[in-house]
Design an enzyme around this catalytic site. Structure first.
Site, PDB file in Angstrom:
ATOM      1  N   HIS A 356       0.804  -1.228   0.000  1.00 26.64           N
ATOM      2  CA  HIS A 356       0.000   0.000   0.000  1.00 26.64           C
ATOM      3  C   HIS A 356       0.832   1.271   0.000  1.00 26.64           C
ATOM      4  O   HIS A 356       0.262   2.355   0.181  1.00 26.64           O
ATOM      5  CB  HIS A 356      -0.921   0.032   1.223  1.00 26.64           C
ATOM      6  CG  HIS A 356      -2.116  -0.868   1.108  1.00 26.64           C
ATOM      7  ND1 HIS A 356      -3.274  -0.496   0.457  1.00 26.64           N
ATOM      8  CD2 HIS A 356      -2.323  -2.124   1.543  1.00 26.64           C
ATOM      9  CE1 HIS A 356      -4.145  -1.484   0.524  1.00 26.64           C
ATOM     10  NE2 HIS A 356      -3.601  -2.489   1.160  1.00 26.64           N
ATOM     11  N   LYS A 545      -8.790  13.388   4.560  1.00 25.90           N
ATOM     12  CA  LYS A 545      -7.935  12.205   4.494  1.00 25.90           C
ATOM     13  C   LYS A 545      -6.945  12.303   5.653  1.00 25.90           C
ATOM     14  O   LYS A 545      -6.879  13.313   6.340  1.00 25.90           O
ATOM     15  CB  LYS A 545      -7.205  12.091   3.158  1.00 25.90           C
ATOM     16  CG  LYS A 545      -6.433  13.342   2.760  1.00 25.90           C
ATOM     17  CD  LYS A 545      -5.806  13.196   1.385  1.00 25.90           C
ATOM     18  CE  LYS A 545      -6.836  13.290   0.279  1.00 25.90           C
ATOM     19  NZ  LYS A 545      -7.042  12.043  -0.413  1.00 25.90           N
ATOM     20  N   ARG A 546      -6.189  11.241   5.858  1.00 26.02           N
ATOM     21  CA  ARG A 546      -5.149  11.272   6.883  1.00 26.02           C
ATOM     22  C   ARG A 546      -4.204  12.442   6.609  1.00 26.02           C
ATOM     23  O   ARG A 546      -3.880  12.733   5.457  1.00 26.02           O
ATOM     24  CB  ARG A 546      -4.400   9.941   6.862  1.00 26.02           C
ATOM     25  CG  ARG A 546      -3.268   9.806   7.849  1.00 26.02           C
ATOM     26  CD  ARG A 546      -2.818   8.349   7.912  1.00 26.02           C
ATOM     27  NE  ARG A 546      -2.439   7.843   6.598  1.00 26.02           N
ATOM     28  CZ  ARG A 546      -1.214   7.924   6.085  1.00 26.02           C
ATOM     29  NH1 ARG A 546      -0.252   8.505   6.772  1.00 26.02           N
ATOM     30  NH2 ARG A 546      -0.949   7.410   4.890  1.00 26.02           N
ATOM     31  N   LYS A 551       0.318  14.094   1.144  1.00 24.17           N
ATOM     32  CA  LYS A 551      -1.054  14.321   0.679  1.00 24.17           C
ATOM     33  C   LYS A 551      -1.311  15.808   0.415  1.00 24.17           C
ATOM     34  O   LYS A 551      -2.322  16.178  -0.178  1.00 24.17           O
ATOM     35  CB  LYS A 551      -2.054  13.760   1.688  1.00 24.17           C
ATOM     36  CG  LYS A 551      -1.975  12.229   1.797  1.00 24.17           C
ATOM     37  CD  LYS A 551      -2.923  11.674   2.839  1.00 24.17           C
ATOM     38  CE  LYS A 551      -2.778  10.175   3.009  1.00 24.17           C
ATOM     39  NZ  LYS A 551      -3.359   9.399   1.890  1.00 24.17           N
ATOM     40  N   THR A 653      -8.941   5.892  -1.899  1.00 25.64           N
ATOM     41  CA  THR A 653     -10.324   5.434  -2.049  1.00 25.64           C
ATOM     42  C   THR A 653     -11.297   6.576  -1.795  1.00 25.64           C
ATOM     43  O   THR A 653     -12.427   6.535  -2.271  1.00 25.64           O
ATOM     44  CB  THR A 653     -10.642   4.259  -1.102  1.00 25.64           C
ATOM     45  OG1 THR A 653     -10.286   4.604   0.238  1.00 25.64           O
ATOM     46  CG2 THR A 653      -9.901   3.006  -1.515  1.00 25.64           C
ATOM     47  N   LYS A 657     -15.025   7.657  -3.621  1.00 23.19           N
ATOM     48  CA  LYS A 657     -16.285   7.961  -2.923  1.00 23.19           C
ATOM     49  C   LYS A 657     -16.826   9.311  -3.375  1.00 23.19           C
ATOM     50  O   LYS A 657     -18.035   9.462  -3.610  1.00 23.19           O
ATOM     51  CB  LYS A 657     -16.056   7.947  -1.408  1.00 23.19           C
ATOM     52  CG  LYS A 657     -15.700   6.583  -0.862  1.00 23.19           C
ATOM     53  CD  LYS A 657     -15.048   6.670   0.512  1.00 23.19           C
ATOM     54  CE  LYS A 657     -14.396   5.343   0.870  1.00 23.19           C
ATOM     55  NZ  LYS A 657     -13.478   5.443   2.022  1.00 23.19           N
TER      56      LYS A 657
END
Length: 810
Positions: A356, A545-546, A551, A653, A657
C-alpha cells in the site's frame, strides 16, 4: 435472500432484547438501549445465517480467504446490516412504533474504533464485498479497546482523547473463550536434536492469551455471512491475591496490565523503544493467534496440514501482518515436524501480499535486537529465511552486488518486513495501475526482474452500497429511476447506463437539486455539532484524508491564502465563492502534520472573521473525521481535492467515494486518479501538476524550492503572511523554512512550490466551469456513471480471478 420480517415482528424482537438484556420496557429505555437492542436483534439473524454458512463451507470443503489487516475501519454497522439484510424499512417502522426516532437511534452507535484511514476502510469494503459475492472469508485484526483516538481541536490544535467505542459497539461482538490461543513472548530457545531433526523448546517466555471476539458480516441480498475475528488480549496469570492483600495493588495486577495493553490502542507511537516493542507485540499477537486458529481448525477437519495451501489463501494487507510467514513456518516445522523445504513450499503457495505504499519510511523495518529478544523462535526462522534468500540472490546477481543489499531481509541490524513478503509470498500486488508499475520498476525493481510473474495489480474499490445507496438516498432514488430498478446494487456496471441521460436537462437539473439539498442537510448537521454556519450558496471544496505531508493539505492552504490576499487587495477579484472543508487526523507523534492542522485553523480564524470574505470565502476544519462523518460529507461535496505529489499515493479510495457521489476531482496524476482520468477523460476532471515521471526527472536534475519562491511574487506574498502571523497571533515561520530551505530535511520534499502555479490555474478552470450549472452537472453525471469500475465488488472479483483462484457469485 434473508427471511423477510414485518414491523410488528421486529418490534417484538426489540422488546424482548430490552427486557432480557436491560430490564427495560420501551418506555423506560434510552436511545442507547434501543440502539444496542436493535444491534442484538440483527446479530441473532446474522448468527443463524452464519451457522448455516459454516456448515456449507465445511461440507463442501471449500477454499477460504483469510484477510489479515491491522485495521478494519468498519464505521457504524446498524443501518448497514439492516440494509444488507433487507430489514431496514421494517426496522425503522418498528423503532418509530416503539416511540423512538430511527435517525437518533442510528446516530447513537459510535464508529467502531478499529482503523484510521484508507487501509482500514478498504479492508472493511472488501470484507463486505467478499460476503456479498459469497466468497468464504474471514477478516482478522485486534479488538482495540480505544481504537486510534478521538480528535478534539483546542485553541486550533489537535488534542487526542480516548475513544471508548466498545460501550455500544460490543453489541456486535460474540466472545469465543473456548477458541483462545496462547501467544509466547521473550524467553529463549533450547534446541533438542534427534538425529538430524531439531525439536526446539521455547522456555522462560511470557504468555498472553488471545480471546476471539467475532463480528458477523452480512452481505447484500444473500444469506451468506463472513466473520471479522478480533483478538482481545488477556493474561493467563490471575491476580496475585497475596500481593493484593499486602497492599501492593499495582504489582498484583501488573501481569494483567502488561497483557491487556496489547489491545488498548491502534498504532502506539513508536518513536521510542517501548512504542516499537508494543507495536511488534501487537503484530505478532494477532498473527500468531490467527495462524494457530486456522491451522487448528484445518487439522481437525483434514487430519494434516500437507493440503493447507489447497484450502486456504492468506492475504496480508500491507506489511503489518508479515509475521504470518515465519509463524506458519514455525507451526509446520515445530508442531507438524515437516522438513524445511516442504514447509516453505506450503507457505509459498498460501500467502499473498498487498503493498500500500511507496514511502520508504512506511516499509516496516524492525531493530534486529528487539526482534530477536521479543520473538526468539521467530527470529531463528526469519534468519534462516534471510540466509537462504540471500544465497539465492547472490547466485542470481553475483556476490557484492548492490541489488543483494537492497533486497536482503536482514541487513545493517534491521529486519525488513517488505522484503520478507517479497521473498515468501506467491503474489505481490499494488493497488492502482500506476502504483503497481512503480513497485515493479522502482520500489521492488530487482525482485521484479527475479520473479516478474509474481507481481500483479488490483485497483482498489469501494462499497458502493454504503457510499452511494445508503449515504446518498436522494441520488440512489434518481439512479434507480433512471435505470429502472435497483440492479446496480449487485452489478455496479449498470451505473454506466446513466450516461444516456448526460444531455437530459431534467435529469441534470434534478442532480443539481439533489446536491443542493445534500449541502443544506450537511450544513444543518455541522451547525448542530459545532456551531459553524456554512454558506450553502458557495461551492463545497473538500479535502478529507489522513494528514501527511505527501497528501499536501499544505498546498491547499497556500492556495487559500493566495485567494484571501488577492481578495483583500482587490474587492473585485474574480473568484467563485468557496467553502473549503478539511478533515484529518494527524499521528500523535507527527509534529509537522499537527502544525498543518494548527495552520488550517489559524487561516480559518482569519478568513472567517474578515468582513471582506463574507459570503465569498470560508474555511472550516471538521473535527474528528471518521466514517460516519464522511457518509454525511461525501454526498454534499462538489469538488474533491486529490492533490498528493505524483508517485506517492498508492491508490486512494476517498477519491472514488467523492466521484461516485458526483463531486468533480481536482488532482494530480497519482494513484487511482490516473485511472479515474482514463475513465472520464480530460473534459470531466481537473488535472494539474507534475507527473510521476516529471517528479523523478526533477529530482535527478536537482530540485531547488528557493528558485520557485524567488521567481513567484504570489509565493513571496503567501510566505510573508505565514511569517508575520494570523489573527489568532500564530505564525508559521517553521513551515516556511521547511518549504524554502529545508530546516534539517530536504527543502519542500513534496514539491508544493513546483506545483503551485499549475494548481492555481486548475482552480481558475474550476471556477469558470462551476458558473455553468448545466455543464457542471453533466460532468458530475459522467463521473457517477463511470465510477462503476471503482466498486469493491470489481476489486474482489479481480482478487478472486488473478490471485485467489476462487469462484464467486455472478
Amino acid at each position: 435472500m434473508a427471511e423477510t420480517y414485518r414491523k410488528d415482528q421486529i418490534a417484538q424482537l426489540i422488546l424482548g432484547k430490552l427486557q432480557r438484556n436491560f430490564g427495560r420496557t420501551a418506555e423506560q429505555a434510552t436511545t442507547r438501549h434501543m440502539c444496542k437492542a436493535c444491534a442484538m436483534v440483527l446479530r441473532d439473524i446474522m448468527n443463524a445465517n452464519n451457522i448455516a454458512t459454516d456448515r456449507l463451507v465445511q461440507l463442501g470443503q471449500q477454499r477460504q480467504v483469510h484477510y489479515l489487516s491491522m485495521e478494519f475501519l468498519m464505521g457504524r454497522s446498524l443501518e448497514k446490516n439492516a440494509f444488507n439484510l433487507g430489514v431496514l424499512k421494517p426496522m425503522k417502522e418498528a423503532i418509530r412504533f416503539l416511540g423512538f426516532d430511527p435517525g437518533e437511534v442510528f446516530e447513537a452507535e459510535p464508529d467502531a474504533g478499529l482503523g484510521n484511514g484508507g487501509l482500514g476502510r478498504l479492508a472493511a469494503c472488501y470484507l463486505e464485498a467478499m460476503t456479498t459475492l459469497e466468497i468464504p472469508a474471514t477478516g482478522y485484526s485486534i479488538c482495540y479497546e480505544l481504537g486510534i483516538f478521538k480528535q478534539k481541536i483546542v485553541d486550533g490544535q489537535q488534542v487526542e482523547l480516548a475513544d471508548n467505542w466498545l460501550d455500544v459497539g460490543d453489541s456486535w461482538l460474540i466472545s469465543k473463550p473456548d477458541e483462545v490461543e496462547e501467544i509466547k513472548f521473550g524467553g529463549h530457545i533450547v534446541d533438542h536434536w534427534e538425529g538430524n531433526v531439531n525439536r526446539p523448546e521455547h522456555v522462560g517466555y511470557t504468555s498472553v492469551l488471545a480471546v476471539p471476539r467475532d463480528m458477523v458480516i452480512a452481505g447484500y441480498n444473500t444469506e451468506h455471512t463472513n466473520v471479522l475475528r478480533l483478538w482481545d488480549a488477556k493474561s493467563p496469570t490471575p491476580v496475585d491475591m497475596s500481593l493484593y492483600s499486602s497492599g501492593e495493588y499495582l504489582k498484583a495486577v501488573e501481569q494483567q496490565a502488561m497483557a491487556e495493553v496489547i489491545a488498548k490502542v491502534l498504532y502506539p507511537d513508536d518513536n521510542h523503544y517501548e512504542g516499537k516493542s508494543l507495536r511488534l507485540r501487537q503484530q505478532y499477537f494477532f498473527v500468531s493467534a490467527t495462524i494457530q486458529s486456522i491451522t487448528r481448525k484445518h487439522r481437525a477437519q483434514y487430519g494434516t496440514l500437507r493440503n493447507f495451501h489447497q484450502k486456504h489463501v492468506i492475504q496480508i494487507n500491507d506489511t503489518h501482518p508479515a509475521l504470518v510467514v515465519p509463524e506458519l513456518m514455525r507451526i509446520l516445522l515445530d508442531e507438524e515436524g515437516y522438513d524445511w523445504d516442504e514447509a516453505w513450499s506450503i507457505v509459498r503457495q498460501t500467502v499473498a501480499y498487498t503493498n500500500h505504499t511507496v514511502l520508504a519510511e512506511a516499509l516496516e523495518r524492525w531493530p534486529q535486537d528487539l526482534f530477536a529478544t521479543l520473538l526468539p523462535r521467530i527470529w531463528d526462522i526469519v534468519r534462516e529465511i534471510a540466509r537462504r534468500y540471500q544465497e539465492e540472490l547472490e547466485n542470481h546477481f553475483g556476490q557484492g552486488d548492490g541489488r543483494v543489499a537492497r533486497m536482503a531481509i536482514i541487513w545493517d541490524g534491521e529486519v525488513r518486513m517488505a522484503n520478507l513478503c517479497i521473498a515468501a509470498c506467491y503474489a505481490v500486488n499494488g493497488v492502482s495501475a500506476l502504483h503497481s508499475e512503480i513497485l515493479k520498476h522502482d520500489v521492488f525493481a530487482d525482485a521484479y526482474r527475479l520473479e516478474p510473474d509474481k507481481f500483479k495489480n488490483v485497483t482498489n474499490g469501494i462499497d458502493h452500497r454504503r457510499w452511494l445507496a445508503e449515504a446518498n438516498p436522494r441520488l440512489h432514488a434518481l439512479v434507480c429511476e433512471c435505470l429502472g430498478d435497483e440492479g446496480y446494487l449487485l452489478h455496479a456496471d449498470k451505473l454506466r447506463e446513466l450516461e444516456k441521460f448526460a444531455d437530459d436537462a431534467s435529469v441534470l437539473e434534478r442532480l443539481g437539486k439533489i446536491k443542493a439539498e445534500n449541502k443544506a442537510e450537511f450544513a444543518k448537521y455541522i451547525e448542530t455539532e459545532s456551531g459553524i454556519l456554512l454558506n450553502t450558496d458557495a461551492m463545497f471544496d473538500v479535502q478529507v484524508k489522513r494528514l501527511h505531508e505527501y497528501k499536501r493539505q499544505l498546498l491547499n492552504v497556500l492556495h487559500i491564502i493566495y485567494l484571501y490576499l488577492h481578495m483583500k487587495e482587490d474587492p473585485h477579484f474574480d473568484f467563485q465563492p468557496r467553502v473549503f472543508l478539511f478533515g484529518a487526523k494527524a499521528a500523535p507523534g507527527y509534529a509537522v502534520a499537527k502544525r498543518i492542522i494548527s495552520l488550517i485553523n489559524s487561516v480559518a480564524t482569519t478568513v472567517n472573521n474578515d468582513p471582506a470574505c463574507k459570503d465569498r470565502l470560508q474555511v472550516a476544519f471538521l473535527e474528528n473525521y471518521r466514517v460516519s462523518l464522511a457518509e454525511k460529507l461525501m454526498p454534499a461535496s462538489e469538488l474533491s481535492e486529490q492533490i498528493s505529489l505524483a508517485g506517492k499515493e498508492a491508490s486512494g479510495t476517498g477519491n472514488m467515494k467523492f466521484m461516485m457521489n458526483g463531486a468533480l476531482t481536482i488532482g494530480t496524476l497519482d494513484g487511482a486518479n490516473v485511472e479515474m482520468h482514463e475513465q472520464v477523460g480530460d473534459d470531466n476532471i481537473f488535472i494539474f501538476g507534475l507527473t510521476a515521471r516529471g517528479v523523478s526527472k526533477l529530482r535527478e536534475t536537482g530540485y531547488y524550492a528557493s528558485d520557485y519562491y524567488m521567481n513567484d511574487p504570489d509565493l513571496k506574498w503567501i510566505m510573508k503572511l505565514l511569517n508575520d502571523g494570523f489573527a489568532d497571533g500564530q505564525n508559521y515561520n517553521d513551515l516556511v523554512r521547511r518549504l524554502i530551505s529545508g530546516d534539517g530535511c530536504p527543502a519542500d520534499e513534496y514539491m508544493l512550490l513546483a506545483d503551485f502555479e499549475s494548481y492555481k490555474v486548475a482552480h481558475q478552470r474550476v471556477s469558470e466551469t462551476y458558473r455553468d450549472a448545466k455543464k457542471w452537472n453533466r460532468m458530475s453525471l459522467i463521473n457517477i456513471a463511470r465510477s462503476n469500475v471503482f466498486s469493491a465488488d470489481r476489486s474482489v472479483r479481480d482478487y478472486a480471478d488473478i490471485i485467489w483462484d476462487l469462484p464467486y457469485r455472478k
